[in-house]
Design an enzyme around this catalytic site. Sequence first.
Site, PDB file in Angstrom:
ATOM      1  N   MET A 135       0.853  -1.197   0.000  1.00  0.00           N
ATOM      2  CA  MET A 135       0.000   0.000   0.000  1.00  0.00           C
ATOM      3  C   MET A 135       0.891   1.250   0.000  1.00  0.00           C
ATOM      4  O   MET A 135       1.847   1.288  -0.750  1.00  0.00           O
ATOM      5  CB  MET A 135      -0.996  -0.036   1.164  1.00  0.00           C
ATOM      6  CG  MET A 135      -1.977  -1.199   1.076  1.00  0.00           C
ATOM      7  SD  MET A 135      -3.047  -1.049  -0.398  1.00  0.00           S
ATOM      8  CE  MET A 135      -4.136  -2.463  -0.176  1.00  0.00           C
ATOM      9  N   SER A 136       0.616   2.211   0.867  1.00  0.00           N
ATOM     10  CA  SER A 136       1.344   3.486   0.771  1.00  0.00           C
ATOM     11  C   SER A 136       2.781   3.431   1.271  1.00  0.00           C
ATOM     12  O   SER A 136       3.509   4.432   1.153  1.00  0.00           O
ATOM     13  CB  SER A 136       0.578   4.580   1.506  1.00  0.00           C
ATOM     14  OG  SER A 136      -0.631   4.826   0.831  1.00  0.00           O
ATOM     15  N   VAL A 137       3.212   2.295   1.783  1.00  0.00           N
ATOM     16  CA  VAL A 137       4.648   2.122   2.036  1.00  0.00           C
ATOM     17  C   VAL A 137       5.395   2.275   0.704  1.00  0.00           C
ATOM     18  O   VAL A 137       6.562   2.676   0.672  1.00  0.00           O
ATOM     19  CB  VAL A 137       4.924   0.752   2.703  1.00  0.00           C
ATOM     20  CG1 VAL A 137       6.406   0.440   2.759  1.00  0.00           C
ATOM     21  CG2 VAL A 137       4.303   0.716   4.106  1.00  0.00           C
TER      22      VAL A 137
END
Lengths: 419, 419
Positions: A135-137
């Site tokens: 995801m936003s990692v």
Amino acid sequence: MSVATAASRQPQTAAETDPQTLGWMQGFPPPQDKTITFQDGSFRSFPELRWAWSNVRQLVPTVNVWRGPGPASVLPREDHDIGASASVTMDGRPITFARMLEETYADGIAVLHRGRLIYERYFGALKPHKPHIAMSVTKSFTGTLAGILVAEGKIDPQAPIIEYVPELKASAFGDARVHEAMDMTTGLQYTEVYTDKNSDVWGLRRANGMAPIPEGYQGATTIFDFLCAQKKQGEHGKAFAYKTVNSDVLAWICRRASGMTLSDLLSERIWTPMGAEEDAHYHVDRVGTESGGGGLSTTLRDLARFGETIRNHGRFNGRQIAPAAVVEDIARGGDVEKFKPAGYTTLPGASYRNQWWVSHNAHGAYMARGVHGQGIYIDPKAELVIARYASHPMAGNAANDPVTLPAYMALAKDLIAGG
Amino acid sequence: MSVATAASRQPQTAAETDPQTLGWMQGFPPPQDKTITFQDGSFRSFPELRWAWSNVRQLVPTVNVWRGPGPASVLPREDHDIGASASVTMDGRPITFARMLEETYADGIAVLHRGRLIYERYFGALKPHKPHIAMSVTKSFTGTLAGILVAEGKIDPQAPIIEYVPELKASAFGDARVHEAMDMTTGLQYTEVYTDKNSDVWGLRRANGMAPIPEGYQGATTIFDFLCAQKKQGEHGKAFAYKTVNSDVLAWICRRASGMTLSDLLSERIWTPMGAEEDAHYHVDRVGTESGGGGLSTTLRDLARFGETIRNHGRFNGRQIAPAAVVEDIARGGDVEKFKPAGYTTLPGASYRNQWWVSHNAHGAYMARGVHGQGIYIDPKAELVIARYASHPMAGNAANDPVTLPAYMALAKDLIAGG
């Protein structure tokens, strides 16, 4: 939709929603009420997402991030059962590290102390060799790549974005500078409310390939088209506002500055020199553009390797992967005053710098964070890296932080005390 | 569709259609007339397919075939430029091996002699570490896996198919036996005419995920549903008829007999023990079912490793991967009389056995074959294995055979003469 989901309003526990136990996607074919598809959108429901986040490739088109031809780098192992490490949640409940993992629907956790893998556990549908969506990692990878290109003189953070991407001239980014996308201080109409299907983030998901496109849909069906359609609101450079389109713009700048796809750039600059154990992958839109804001999937161990690379000032596997200055700039953090108005109650005094979250706490910890509980937590003082994949029913990390962040700090203190 | 395609009726040459030179899918985004998508079907057009067959993963969902955690097996290299090896095409034209590759739109060729890689070339969009779609060469993997399960007593070739897959009871396969699917001697209405968009093979492609599904489409949208809808025509066991649904039924039997997905089965039984260099992958339908009839993508070297495993009676990388009896049964071939009526003019005197094509020529050569020129050619007498990926404008191998098969035989004779 599963019977289990329909039957209760309270999200079920991690044990109750174990995809293996529930029999999701097992059998040839799986029973109809245990089948998860992209087309019907079930992969985004809970508990279906507990299976889906470990099987993104089976749902949507992807592009490979090659690990190169060499052997995987060694992750020295020194087992240390930290499961009993005790902490107190932000709302005052005593909890152990192991119970924290369960309560926050961890799919896997890898803890490195002084570069040694002291604790590694897998739950749900995840396995050591399987990639899980970050995801936003993903954004923190994009930011680190951008930082490397800045250090090479290929990107000027002070330059207007349209110097790299003239197509954005008529958009909200038409008068913004590169560092404003890096630090998410652009002024945009775009909204990112995961629980509201009318929020712009759902348009981005349709454009980037992670949500089905309804018949007759008139919106953008590629990432680049979506970015070009963004409208300005307020001023650039004034305040932090977490909006994924900034990361996708930054990824676009990286491609133009390097002449490479994001996947090839990540492979060449990080994945290969780092000695990743497995290939990673990005999901792509209809014209093959990687989602630089949320589309990366990696194995848990490779996520830990990346975290350790950063903790080590860019050095890993016997080589300098990112210049130390790039990492030090991130660890130093961004503008705390610009961050404050965003109102993250679980992150008091924090800042956002080049796609990383910086706590400015007593240990100088900083983080990569993604919805449903994905994360890298780096505690320089404790020489600690925590890589974590999860499938929490709630997207926002406000649901994780009150339980995870105190547990991480308590573990850090334990490790410092233990020597 | 590209300007190049529209401009001429005569297929352009390999050099004229090199995807790199033409700039297909280059740039961020690629120019509109150089963009290839799944949704608009352009990935199946020529010359677009010259790019697409090396980039399937970017177009459709896939599932990984893990190579395991160990090192790649060594492919000893002994360069020997066979490019000048001379042959005469079936229509009487003298040609060299190198020119044959060009004329038949090869994307890559790997030639093993006595287990040594003597010749390896890449063209078009293919690279050593990139998987290319094997098309119906996939069938020979399915057949080999089925053979392994037969040897283990998990599949009985004489048993009715519905003993493993009761769901097929009302279909054409309801009164067929396993060996009839293995050898493609079932009697089916199903037609496989690649150039006719009304042929059933296009329904299979929509069901297995390799053709877009038009709005309002009423046909099957999964492989299993497509198989269950097949109708009988004629008798089973009388004649060979090349129909991909047999391979997909065989793959279904393999899953039921092993309790594993096809991808996990291939990983465990072949890809890991063989020491594959890279992961392979299958494209999957909407419920995650691998296309066992045409969906595998591998690197060229790994295709060569598999070919060498078979040539070596199932032994490779220091271990027995498939029992020798399984391979010997394939090499011995099927019923030549049942094959004859199918009228393959380029394969006189051949037969089909367990998803492999057996030439019964002077060298006892046998083959795995896929549309657009994919293939493994095994010549036991010359101790020769040729692995080949291609993107020929014509799907049917009748377009390749008159040029490739004489070149392979000439090379085999050269190698025998050369000692």
